[in-house]
Design a protein around this motif. Structure first.
Motif, mmCIF file in Angstrom:
data_model
loop_
_atom_site.group_PDB
_atom_site.id
_atom_site.type_symbol
_atom_site.label_atom_id
_atom_site.label_comp_id
_atom_site.label_asym_id
_atom_site.label_seq_id
_atom_site.Cartn_x
_atom_site.Cartn_y
_atom_site.Cartn_z
ATOM 1 N N THR A 61 -4.161 1.381 -6.710
ATOM 2 C CA THR A 61 -4.012 2.325 -5.608
ATOM 3 C C THR A 61 -4.453 3.698 -6.094
ATOM 4 N N ARG A 65 -2.702 7.457 -1.243
ATOM 5 C CA ARG A 65 -1.716 7.039 -0.250
ATOM 6 C C ARG A 65 -1.497 8.211 0.697
ATOM 7 N N ASP A 118 3.410 8.569 -5.749
ATOM 8 C CA ASP A 118 4.280 8.634 -4.588
ATOM 9 C C ASP A 118 5.668 8.132 -4.989
ATOM 10 N N HIS A 165 6.738 4.752 -3.809
ATOM 11 C CA HIS A 165 5.960 3.597 -4.258
ATOM 12 C C HIS A 165 5.575 3.787 -5.727
ATOM 13 N N ASP A 176 2.561 2.118 -7.614
ATOM 14 C CA ASP A 176 1.163 2.499 -7.426
ATOM 15 C C ASP A 176 0.466 2.796 -8.748
ATOM 16 N N THR A 185 -0.385 -4.708 -1.194
ATOM 17 C CA THR A 185 -0.142 -3.307 -0.867
ATOM 18 C C THR A 185 1.028 -3.192 0.088
ATOM 19 N N GLU A 235 1.188 4.155 7.470
ATOM 20 C CA GLU A 235 0.579 4.588 6.218
ATOM 21 C C GLU A 235 -0.886 4.180 6.105
ATOM 22 N N VAL A 281 -3.546 3.488 2.792
ATOM 23 C CA VAL A 281 -3.632 3.329 1.342
ATOM 24 C C VAL A 281 -5.073 2.988 0.982
#
Length: 729
Positions: free
Chosen positions: A660, A663, A673, A676, A679, A686, A692, A694
């Motif tokens: 990732t 985001r 984040d 999350h 990530d 995901t 959201e 991503v």
């Protein structure tokens, strides 16, 4: 309730959804800006797509359409059944394989019983030995979730009537023993076998369909693929399409059908070779499950789940031996049959179910289509009392009210005073969990005895005085070992995701030593009343009263412990320094509910899954809408968007893991984040919160051919939230 049933205002569900999608725009918009606004915002229903879509969905689902589910009988003696810990499956001896009529091999026609496919890449081409061969039969069998007696209760938590196997009524208040539930199982068990694999040692699994055979004269009930087909996906193996178990391939090649039908076999070849031959791409925990088109959810729920830990013997890095390499917890035993087991390295498979009460009407769109004529739905099924209940087409997604671990409800595990490695897998259809380790002086109390009703009964028990007492040390996500361990008070586990943690049972988080007989509860603190999303979690509106014990640990004797918690694990493959220059030409895929109900309710880029086509991207910043085709050996950015409406979507991309990078417009390679934290790792799924966006960076190496990507809320996948993509030469 049927799709065509009327609510109290005389509006039919399908008519209401059409109204919300077309003529109801004005009313929905007005509602969003007046009385509904705060409610929708709290529930995550306001989205970048505008108030209309979110409010129309909320009106149809929150106010008018109610799906009826049974309340499972209350388990009277929880945490008395020992946690089943699977043993490694033994490979088939070479001498036996050589006697098979159609032995596996690299030649034309040697990939399945139809003799029409060939393995794309045999191990010898990459300098690997011939594969270790396993045989797994897909069988119709039975399963019991608890040996405890149960008390039938209604949605108010009060004792209620039940029924025997002939449908005869049994008065309220009488304790019962659960009947056996019918399953479709790999080798006839749930969960199915565990294959302990190693990098550098390829595995070939012959899956053979025997679902047409019914030696126990079992009632198949009304879920599972109607034509008894299966299709096995190793999630998320780096695998050629013919062995990937994906419908985009199956429907146009191999069986040319949603799955392999009775008496067919398929040889799935798992090279146990990291993408691009890069050691940094190695993973640590796969699982395999059914992937039959339109019936993945029902087949997984019916039992088609297996586990596949994969170890890294190179330099002893992670081979199940805590005396060398990273020294992660594990004491390895090599068995004479060619398998190996690893003590103190324990897989934990989580799965929620719901048991029939005998009075809930069975009917959904699959019954309307006549897929299960023997059930004669719509009907109640008192003869199925206490057996697994499933709804193929729930509006939100299917969640159960009994939480199981390794197929057992409310189990107990005695642990030694030492460190353990636990491999967590969420094999539920839709439910997301958030786990903490808690102590409790008073112990579990049934939710019914505490006065809870309806959705609040889910999980059956609570520990009202529960307090966090230990931390997890996370060492891996679904993409393998992390760069460094992470201390966690709690972590979320979304459908199909894996998390690996170390728990030190010698001391509490305040440094106090544990003593023999101490009890710790693995506790779920995420309240998720339906498959849309959670209503309460640590990230959003925590409910301090929702502490549901799932697994009881009892501290035993002290045991030798040569394991360590390393300061570093496995470095990530580097991102290109210019990855942001790829943003203009990225692929864009938006997951969103369609405007009408039915088999195509869940869409990607506004289209249902078409097994004969690859999907086109939405327009990117370069003004292009490229097809989802990537050249072998290439890398690209893909953007995954949650189109709103208040659903969360666990979105799975087959074949290679991803990183990732952004985001919600923020570069998470610089600042992670907080919601999350995974990530920072490689992942194959995901987690998309409501609304959201991503952006992930991923590669397309080593194989060519068709693959799929889909939501792993399996009720969504089975109703068209999947798309085909391809790797081209």
């Amino acid at each position: 309730m049927s799709d065509e049933s009327e609510n109290t205002n005389g509006l039919r569900r399908r008519a209401l959804i059409r109204l919300g999608a077309a003529g109801g725009a004005g009313a929905a918009l007005a509602a969003a800006h007046t009385w509904a606004g705060p409610l929708l915002a709290r529930r995550g229903l306001l989205s970048p797509d505008g108030a209309f879509a979110a409010t129309a969905t909320a009106l149809s689902d929150e106010l008018f359409y109610i799906e009826k589910y049974p309340t499972s009988p209350l388990i009277i003696s929880p945490f008395s059944d020992p946690l089943p810990i699977p043993k490694a499956l033994a490979p088939v001896p070479k001498s036996v394989v050589e006697t098979w009529n159609n032995p596996p091999g690299p030649g034309p026609g040697q990939q399945n019983s139809l003799r029409n496919e060939q393995h794309q890449l045999w191990p010898s081409r990459i300098g690997y030995p011939d594969p270790i061969v396993y045989k797994i039969n897909v069988l119709l069998r039975t399963h019991k979730f608890t040996t405890s007696q149960v008390l039938p209760i209604d949605s108010d938590g009060n004792p209620t009537r039940s029924f025997d196997s002939l449908g005869r009524r049994i008065d309220a208040g009488i304790k019962r023993t659960l009947p056996l539930s019918t399953i479709y199982g790999f080798n006839g068990t749930f969960p199915g076998p565990m294959i302990n694999a190693e990098y550098g040692k390829p595995v070939l699994v012959r899956f053979e369909n025997h679902l047409d055979e019914n030696p126990l004269s079992l009632d198949r009930q009304d879920f599972g693929s109607p034509d008894l087909s299966f299709l096995t996906h190793l999630h998320n193996g780096h695998t050629a399409p013919e062995s990937d178990g994906n419908p985009h391939y199956s429907m146009v090649s191999g069986p040319k059908h949603p799955g392999f039908r009775p008496q067919m076999f398929v040889d799935n070849l798992y090279l146990n070779w990291p993408a691009g031959g890069d050691d940094r791409e190695k993973q640590s925990f796969f699982w395999f499950h059914d992937h039959t088109m339109d019936h993945t959810g029902s087949n997984v729920y019916k039992g088609m789940v297996g586990i596949y830990p994969i170890y890294d013997p190179k330099s002893g890095t992670d081979m199940g031996d805590e005396r060398q390499g990273l020294r992660l917890p594990g004491v390895r035993t090599n068995n004479p049959d060619g398998s190996f087991d690893v003590k103190y390295d324990v897989p934990l498979v989580f799965y929620d179910c719901r048991l029939d009460d005998g009075v809930t009407i069975h009917k959904d769109i699959h019954d309307v289509q006549g897929e299960f004529p023997a059930a004669k739905n719509p009907a109640t099924h008192p003869e199925w009392w206490g057996k697994t209940f499933y709804k193929h087409f729930p509006n939100h997604g299917f969640v159960g009210d009994i939480f199981t671990v390794n197929g057992t409800a409310a189990p107990v595990m005695e642990v030694k005073r030492r460190k353990y490695r636990f491999r967590f897998l969420d094999a539920s259809v839709s439910r997301i969990y958030e786990f903490k380790l808690m102590s409790s002086t008073q112990g579990p109390k049934s939710s019914a005895s505490l006065g809870y009703q309806d959705d609040e009964l889910e999980g059956q028990y609570r520990i009202p005085d529960g307090q966090q007492c230990m931390q997890f040390t996370q060492i891996a996500s679904d993409g393998g070992l992390l760069p460094v361990p992470i201390k966690r008070d709690s972590f979320e586990l979304w459908p199909a995701k894996r998390r690996e943690v170390i728990v030190d049972f010698t001391k509490y988080q305040d440094g106090t030593p544990t003593t023999k007989g101490d009890v710790i509860y693995l506790t779920n603190v995420m309240k998720m009343p339906n498959g849309r999303m959670w209503s309460n979690s640590s990230r959003f509106f925590p409910d301090p009263k929702y502490r549901v014990p799932v697994l009881k640990f009892v501290i035993g004797d002290t045991a030798p412990d040569d394991s360590k918690i390393p300061t570093a694990l496995r470095p990530l493959p580097p991102l290109p320094s210019n990855w942001q220059t790829m943003l203009d030409n990225r692929m864009i895929f938006e997951v969103k509910r369609g405007s009408v109900a039915g088999e195509t309710e869940w869409l990607i880029n506004g289209k249902p899954f078409d097994p004969a086509k690859v999907l086109a991207s939405l327009p990117n910043r370069a003004g292009r809408t490229p097809l989802a085709q990537q050249k072998t050996g290439s890398f690209n950015l893909w953007e995954l968007r949650n189109g709103g409406g208040g659903w969360v979507h666990p979105f799975h991309l087959h074949m290679e893991e991803h990183r990732t990078v952004m985001r919600n417009g923020r570069d998470v390679t610089r600042t992670v984040d907080s919601g999350h934290p995974d990530d920072v790792s490689k992942e194959d799924l995901t987690a998309l919160d409501p609304g959201e966006s991503v952006i992930v960076y991923r590669g397309f190496r080593d194989f060519v051919g068709p693959y799929v990507a889909h939501c792993h809320n399996l009720a969504h996948e089975d109703h068209a939230m999947m798309f085909g993509w391809e790797i081209t030469p």
